[in-house]
Design a protein around this motif. Structure first.
Motif, short mmCIF file in Angstrom:
data_model
loop_
_atom_site.label_atom_id
_atom_site.label_comp_id
_atom_site.label_asym_id
_atom_site.label_seq_id
_atom_site.Cartn_x
_atom_site.Cartn_y
_atom_site.Cartn_z
N LEU A 82 -8.21 -0.17 2.20
CA LEU A 82 -8.12 -1.44 2.24
C LEU A 82 -8.31 -2.29 3.33
CD1 LEU A 82 -6.88 -3.81 0.04
CD2 LEU A 82 -4.78 -3.27 0.60
N THR A 128 -5.47 4.03 -6.55
CA THR A 128 -6.88 4.20 -6.15
C THR A 128 -7.73 5.47 -6.15
OG1 THR A 128 -5.93 5.06 -4.01
CG2 THR A 128 -6.01 2.61 -4.23
N LEU A 136 -10.41 -6.40 -4.26
CA LEU A 136 -9.96 -5.83 -3.07
C LEU A 136 -11.54 -5.19 -2.48
CD1 LEU A 136 -6.82 -3.94 -4.10
CD2 LEU A 136 -7.00 -6.23 -2.87
N ALA A 195 0.76 -1.21 -0.12
CA ALA A 195 0.15 -0.11 0.08
C ALA A 195 1.13 1.34 -0.03
CB ALA A 195 -0.98 0.19 1.34
#
Length: 217
Positions: A170, A164, A140, A7
């Motif tokens: 997430l 994103t 996801l 991430a």
């Protein structure tokens, strides 16, 4: 299966990011897997998706065992006086002190006690795999229950970066093996050799007869 994604707080996966783990070792059939740690939307601008990995090595399909021992084996059972009408073996006694068999017990047999088979077979070995190809579908989610979808990526085969959108946190994922082509490994050791020894104990002599009845006289 990929067990972690990265991430990033920067778009285009431009920073080092943090590792987000998913227990794909336990859950390999597309179950909902909680992210560890959860990544809030203010810390998430892009995600690096990792692909499945071809196994780093091949194991031989079979580990061999030594061939069985071939020979005549005997089991000595205590003598019970009387009729041995249903007895399927030989009636035997110990030899005389000089090692000879007395009259009537002309069948002389020698066996060695306590056989210990310490033989093993050397393993065959394989080279590194090549030619394998695996793809995963990655879904996801914003929530840990996998009901609030944020994105779906089909056929992930190489590391892929996705940017994103606002409010994309997430929390969980479903990771599904979409395509699998097992690789091939060339053998590096093709012959298995027997190593070790067969250790035998004390030699025992039996003087035997086929008679089924033994009297005290």
């Amino acid at each position: 299966m990929p067990s972690e994604f990265v991430a990033h707080e920067a778009a285009l996966c431009a920073d080092e990011g943090i590792s987000v783990k998913f227990d794909t070792a336990t859950y390999q059939r597309g179950e909902c897997i909680k992210a560890d740690p959860l990544v809030p939307d203010e810390e998430l601008a892009s995600i690096t998706l990792n692909p499945p990995a071809v196994a780093p090595r091949c194991e031989p399909s079979q580990q061999l065992t030594p061939p069985p021992l071939i020979g005549i084996f005997a089991r000595a059972c205590p003598w019970v006086e009387g009729d041995f009408a249903d007895f399927g073996g030989l009636t035997c006694i110990a030899p005389d002190p000089d090692g000879s068999c007395p009259p009537g017990f002309s069948g002389r047999f020698e066996f060695q006690e306590r056989i210990s088979d310490a033989r093993t077979c050397t393993p065959c070995t394989c080279g590194d795999p090549s030619g394998g190809r695996c793809l995963a579908d990655v879904v996801l989610f914003r929530d840990t229950g996998c009901s609030d979808l944020i994105t779906l990526s089909n056929g992930v085969e190489t590391p892929a970066c996705i940017d994103t959108q606002p409010n994309w946190s997430l929390a969980a994922a479903r990771v599904i093996l979409a395509h699998e082509e097992p690789g091939a490994c060339s053998p590096t050791v093709t012959t298995s050799r027997v190593e070790g020894t067969i250790e035998s104990g004390e030699t025992r002599v039996f003087c035997c007869t086929e008679r089924r009845v033994i009297n005290d006289d």
